[in-house]
Design a protein around this motif. Structure first.
Motif, PDB file in Angstrom:
ATOM      1  N   PRO A   1     -12.146-138.750  13.644  1.00  0.00           N
ATOM      2  CA  PRO A   1     -13.494-138.202  13.852  1.00  0.00           C
ATOM      3  C   PRO A   1     -14.593-139.182  13.460  1.00  0.00           C
ATOM      4  CG  PRO A   1     -12.077-136.504  12.946  1.00  0.00           C
ATOM      5  CD  PRO A   1     -11.279-137.775  12.928  1.00  0.00           C
ATOM      6  N   ASP A   2     -14.393-139.916  12.369  1.00  0.00           N
ATOM      7  CA  ASP A   2     -15.420-140.869  11.949  1.00  0.00           C
ATOM      8  C   ASP A   2     -15.573-142.003  12.956  1.00  0.00           C
ATOM      9  OD1 ASP A   2     -16.133-139.496   9.707  1.00  0.00           O
ATOM     10  OD2 ASP A   2     -14.851-140.646   8.334  1.00  0.00           O
ATOM     11  N   GLU A   3     -14.459-142.431  13.548  1.00  0.00           N
ATOM     12  CA  GLU A   3     -14.540-143.479  14.568  1.00  0.00           C
ATOM     13  C   GLU A   3     -15.280-142.967  15.802  1.00  0.00           C
ATOM     14  OE1 GLU A   3     -10.572-146.179  13.640  1.00  0.00           O
ATOM     15  OE2 GLU A   3     -10.359-144.296  14.744  1.00  0.00           O
ATOM     16  N   MET A   4     -15.030-141.711  16.149  1.00  0.00           N
ATOM     17  CA  MET A   4     -15.742-141.119  17.287  1.00  0.00           C
ATOM     18  C   MET A   4     -17.227-141.030  16.992  1.00  0.00           C
ATOM     19  SD  MET A   4     -13.196-137.980  18.282  1.00  0.00           S
ATOM     20  CE  MET A   4     -11.412-138.134  18.058  1.00  0.00           C
ATOM     21  N   ARG A   5     -17.567-140.560  15.788  1.00  0.00           N
ATOM     22  CA  ARG A   5     -18.983-140.437  15.431  1.00  0.00           C
ATOM     23  C   ARG A   5     -19.671-141.805  15.463  1.00  0.00           C
ATOM     24  NH1 ARG A   5     -16.504-137.186  11.106  1.00  0.00           N
ATOM     25  NH2 ARG A   5     -16.674-134.968  11.669  1.00  0.00           N
ATOM     26  N   GLY A   6     -18.990-142.824  14.935  1.00  0.00           N
ATOM     27  CA  GLY A   6     -19.571-144.159  14.929  1.00  0.00           C
ATOM     28  C   GLY A   6     -19.796-144.691  16.328  1.00  0.00           C
ATOM     29  N   ALA A   7     -18.818-144.463  17.223  1.00  0.00           N
ATOM     30  CA  ALA A   7     -18.944-144.940  18.599  1.00  0.00           C
ATOM     31  C   ALA A   7     -20.094-144.242  19.307  1.00  0.00           C
ATOM     32  CB  ALA A   7     -17.629-144.702  19.347  1.00  0.00           C
ATOM     33  N   VAL A   8     -20.233-142.936  19.087  1.00  0.00           N
ATOM     34  CA  VAL A   8     -21.312-142.180  19.722  1.00  0.00           C
ATOM     35  C   VAL A   8     -22.665-142.629  19.178  1.00  0.00           C
ATOM     36  CG1 VAL A   8     -22.363-139.895  19.958  1.00  0.00           C
ATOM     37  CG2 VAL A   8     -19.895-140.173  20.263  1.00  0.00           C
ATOM     38  N   GLN A   9     -22.749-142.775  17.870  1.00  0.00           N
ATOM     39  CA  GLN A   9     -24.013-143.188  17.258  1.00  0.00           C
ATOM     40  C   GLN A   9     -24.465-144.546  17.775  1.00  0.00           C
ATOM     41  OE1 GLN A   9     -23.904-143.287  12.979  1.00  0.00           O
ATOM     42  NE2 GLN A   9     -26.108-143.411  12.774  1.00  0.00           N
ATOM     43  N   ASP A  10     -23.537-145.522  17.809  1.00  0.00           N
ATOM     44  CA  ASP A  10     -23.884-146.854  18.306  1.00  0.00           C
ATOM     45  C   ASP A  10     -24.223-146.814  19.785  1.00  0.00           C
ATOM     46  OD1 ASP A  10     -23.413-147.757  15.776  1.00  0.00           O
ATOM     47  OD2 ASP A  10     -21.473-148.685  16.217  1.00  0.00           O
ATOM     48  N   GLY A  11     -23.471-145.997  20.547  1.00  0.00           N
ATOM     49  CA  GLY A  11     -23.709-145.921  21.981  1.00  0.00           C
ATOM     50  C   GLY A  11     -25.066-145.331  22.308  1.00  0.00           C
ATOM     51  N   VAL A  12     -25.464-144.309  21.561  1.00  0.00           N
ATOM     52  CA  VAL A  12     -26.774-143.690  21.779  1.00  0.00           C
ATOM     53  C   VAL A  12     -27.883-144.693  21.467  1.00  0.00           C
ATOM     54  CG1 VAL A  12     -28.359-141.927  20.923  1.00  0.00           C
ATOM     55  CG2 VAL A  12     -25.974-141.335  21.401  1.00  0.00           C
ATOM     56  N   SER A  13     -27.722-145.457  20.400  1.00  0.00           N
ATOM     57  CA  SER A  13     -28.737-146.445  20.018  1.00  0.00           C
ATOM     58  C   SER A  13     -28.913-147.515  21.083  1.00  0.00           C
ATOM     59  CB  SER A  13     -28.352-147.103  18.682  1.00  0.00           C
ATOM     60  OG  SER A  13     -28.275-146.144  17.647  1.00  0.00           O
ATOM     61  N   ALA A  14     -27.802-147.864  21.759  1.00  0.00           N
ATOM     62  CA  ALA A  14     -27.863-148.943  22.751  1.00  0.00           C
ATOM     63  C   ALA A  14     -28.159-148.453  24.157  1.00  0.00           C
ATOM     64  CB  ALA A  14     -26.536-149.707  22.753  1.00  0.00           C
ATOM     65  N   ALA A  15     -28.078-147.135  24.402  1.00  0.00           N
ATOM     66  CA  ALA A  15     -28.237-146.595  25.759  1.00  0.00           C
ATOM     67  C   ALA A  15     -29.678-146.724  26.227  1.00  0.00           C
ATOM     68  CB  ALA A  15     -27.797-145.139  25.795  1.00  0.00           C
ATOM     69  N   SER A  16     -29.836-147.045  27.496  1.00  0.00           N
ATOM     70  CA  SER A  16     -31.177-147.166  28.081  1.00  0.00           C
ATOM     71  C   SER A  16     -31.488-146.018  29.020  1.00  0.00           C
ATOM     72  CB  SER A  16     -31.287-148.495  28.846  1.00  0.00           C
ATOM     73  OG  SER A  16     -30.298-148.569  29.862  1.00  0.00           O
ATOM     74  N   ALA A  17     -30.548-145.095  29.195  1.00  0.00           N
ATOM     75  CA  ALA A  17     -30.753-143.945  30.080  1.00  0.00           C
ATOM     76  C   ALA A  17     -30.067-142.730  29.475  1.00  0.00           C
ATOM     77  CB  ALA A  17     -30.190-144.236  31.482  1.00  0.00           C
ATOM     78  N   ALA A  18     -30.350-141.569  30.040  1.00  0.00           N
ATOM     79  CA  ALA A  18     -29.766-140.327  29.527  1.00  0.00           C
ATOM     80  C   ALA A  18     -28.246-140.351  29.676  1.00  0.00           C
ATOM     81  CB  ALA A  18     -30.343-139.128  30.275  1.00  0.00           C
ATOM     82  N   ILE A  19     -27.553-139.759  28.706  1.00  0.00           N
ATOM     83  CA  ILE A  19     -26.092-139.694  28.712  1.00  0.00           C
ATOM     84  C   ILE A  19     -25.693-138.267  29.067  1.00  0.00           C
ATOM     85  CG2 ILE A  19     -24.019-139.940  27.293  1.00  0.00           C
ATOM     86  CD1 ILE A  19     -25.682-141.934  25.578  1.00  0.00           C
ATOM     87  N   HIS A  20     -24.800-138.119  30.048  1.00  0.00           N
ATOM     88  CA  HIS A  20     -24.469-136.789  30.548  1.00  0.00           C
ATOM     89  C   HIS A  20     -23.066-136.327  30.189  1.00  0.00           C
ATOM     90  CE1 HIS A  20     -28.196-136.819  32.781  1.00  0.00           C
ATOM     91  NE2 HIS A  20     -27.875-137.989  33.297  1.00  0.00           N
ATOM     92  N   SER A  21     -22.236-137.209  29.655  1.00  0.00           N
ATOM     93  CA  SER A  21     -20.859-136.826  29.339  1.00  0.00           C
ATOM     94  C   SER A  21     -20.348-137.688  28.196  1.00  0.00           C
ATOM     95  CB  SER A  21     -19.960-137.007  30.572  1.00  0.00           C
ATOM     96  OG  SER A  21     -18.595-136.863  30.223  1.00  0.00           O
ATOM     97  N   LEU A  22     -19.451-137.112  27.386  1.00  0.00           N
ATOM     98  CA  LEU A  22     -18.858-137.875  26.299  1.00  0.00           C
ATOM     99  C   LEU A  22     -17.957-139.000  26.817  1.00  0.00           C
ATOM    100  CD1 LEU A  22     -17.965-135.158  23.621  1.00  0.00           C
ATOM    101  CD2 LEU A  22     -19.914-136.728  23.675  1.00  0.00           C
ATOM    102  N   LYS A  23     -17.548-138.941  28.079  1.00  0.00           N
ATOM    103  CA  LYS A  23     -16.732-140.020  28.648  1.00  0.00           C
ATOM    104  C   LYS A  23     -17.463-141.359  28.576  1.00  0.00           C
ATOM    105  CE  LYS A  23     -13.665-137.590  31.857  1.00  0.00           C
ATOM    106  NZ  LYS A  23     -12.468-138.147  31.243  1.00  0.00           N
ATOM    107  N   TYR A  24     -18.772-141.292  28.514  1.00  0.00           N
ATOM    108  CA  TYR A  24     -19.587-142.520  28.407  1.00  0.00           C
ATOM    109  C   TYR A  24     -19.136-143.375  27.229  1.00  0.00           C
ATOM    110  CZ  TYR A  24     -23.812-145.348  27.619  1.00  0.00           C
ATOM    111  OH  TYR A  24     -24.698-146.378  27.413  1.00  0.00           O
TER     112      TYR A  24
END
Length: 307
Positions: A232-255
């Motif tokens: 779970p912590d690895e998932m949270r870290g990946a999501v947190q970093d991904g959101v910070s780097a994203a330049s557009a809206a995210i529509h699915s966790l598959k991102y």
């Protein structure tokens, strides 16, 4: 005609009228074009008036403003320049009236706000009725299920994310070996509730988790990450970093699947590479498959030892 400062009428919208989630305010263009405001007031005052209408739309109650010159100057875009605001105050506040709650209301904006608020309440009522119907249908479906976990995703979808209408057996994640158990055992993290974890990750990512068809899809994605050994912590870290780097809206966790795989690969192999393996093993997918195979082998050995 300036603002009426003497007629303390009742507020023109209800105290709970909140349209902050309404980004658009109706504007009757012909009415504005032909108004006395446009015909007689200074252009700057007209601009300030439009800005104050827009500001009042997102105040609570909607269509109102605080009777505070410093606040009004800021809402006009003047910052702390109260002197300039006072110069154009009469024109900027043309049409506004002071009501019994001490706030300034604009009757025309209030007309539009009351109509929008009525629609919002009607929509909320329809949504609650649909949720109630879905909840009752879900409960009836649960009672008729020979195997509760076999329809876990459908139950969660029908519940619209409301845990209060889910049977205790589902919330506790009692499994029957169908492969769709809500709780999965992880060697490093202990028992993990997939629904709760998925909802948490979806909130972090700003994903519309409860939108039709999204719940089961996102749960499947998290289940896949778990099957590859992601914590779970690895998932949270990946999501947190991904959101910070994203330049557009995210529509699915598959991102975030690639980022999750990289984190698992890095943990399993230090720097994320396998050294002298094949090209397939050098890839993140190859590393994950190899790690899964090692974990499966360990489980077989442990079962053999217990036997």
């Amino acid at each position: 005609m300036g603002m009426d400062m003497t007629n303390k009428t009742e507020p023109l919208t209800s105290s709970d009228c909140d349209l902050q989630d309404f980004p658009f305010m109706p504007l009757q263009v012909a009415r504005l074009r032909d108004s006395d405001l446009a015909a007689t007031e200074h252009p700057e005052a007209c601009w300030y008036a439009v800005l104050l209408w827009a500001a009042s739309w997102h105040q609570v109650p909607a269509a109102s403003l605080p009777d505070d010159e410093m606040v009004l100057a800021r809402l006009c875009g003047l910052g702390r320049d109260v002197k300039t605001f006072r110069k154009h105050r009469a024109g900027a506040l043309r049409g506004f009236v002071t009501c019994s709650d001490g706030r300034l209301y604009h009757p025309v904006v209030a007309e539009q706000a009351n109509a929008a608020w009525k629609e919002k309440l009607a929509y909320r009522d329809r949504k609650e009725k649909r949720a109630s119907i879905a909840s009752n249908a879900a409960k009836a479906r649960w009672q008729s299920m020979p195997d509760p976990d076999a329809e876990a995703y459908a139950m969660h979808d029908a519940s619209n994310g409301d845990a209060s209408c889910m049977p205790d057996a589902m919330l506790k994640g009692t499994g029957t070996g169908t492969g769709t158990n809500i709780i999965v055992d992880d060697e490093r993290e202990g028992a993990v509730d997939i629904i709760d974890l998925t909802a948490e990750l979806a909130r972090m990512a700003g994903v519309g988790h409860l939108a039709p068809g999204r719940i089961a899809q996102n749960i499947d994605t998290v289940r896949e990450w778990m099957s590859h050994g992601a914590s779970p912590d690895e998932m949270r870290g990946a999501v947190q970093d991904g959101v910070s780097a994203a330049s557009a809206a995210i529509h699915s966790l598959k991102y975030f699947s690639g980022a999750v795989r990289q984190r698992v690969a890095k943990r399993e192999n230090g720097n994320g590479s396998t050294g002298q393996g094949s090209a397939a093993e050098q890839s993140a997918d190859g590393i994950l498959r190899a790690a899964a195979a090692r974990r499966a082998a360990r489980r077989v050995e442990q079962q053999a030892e217990r036997a």
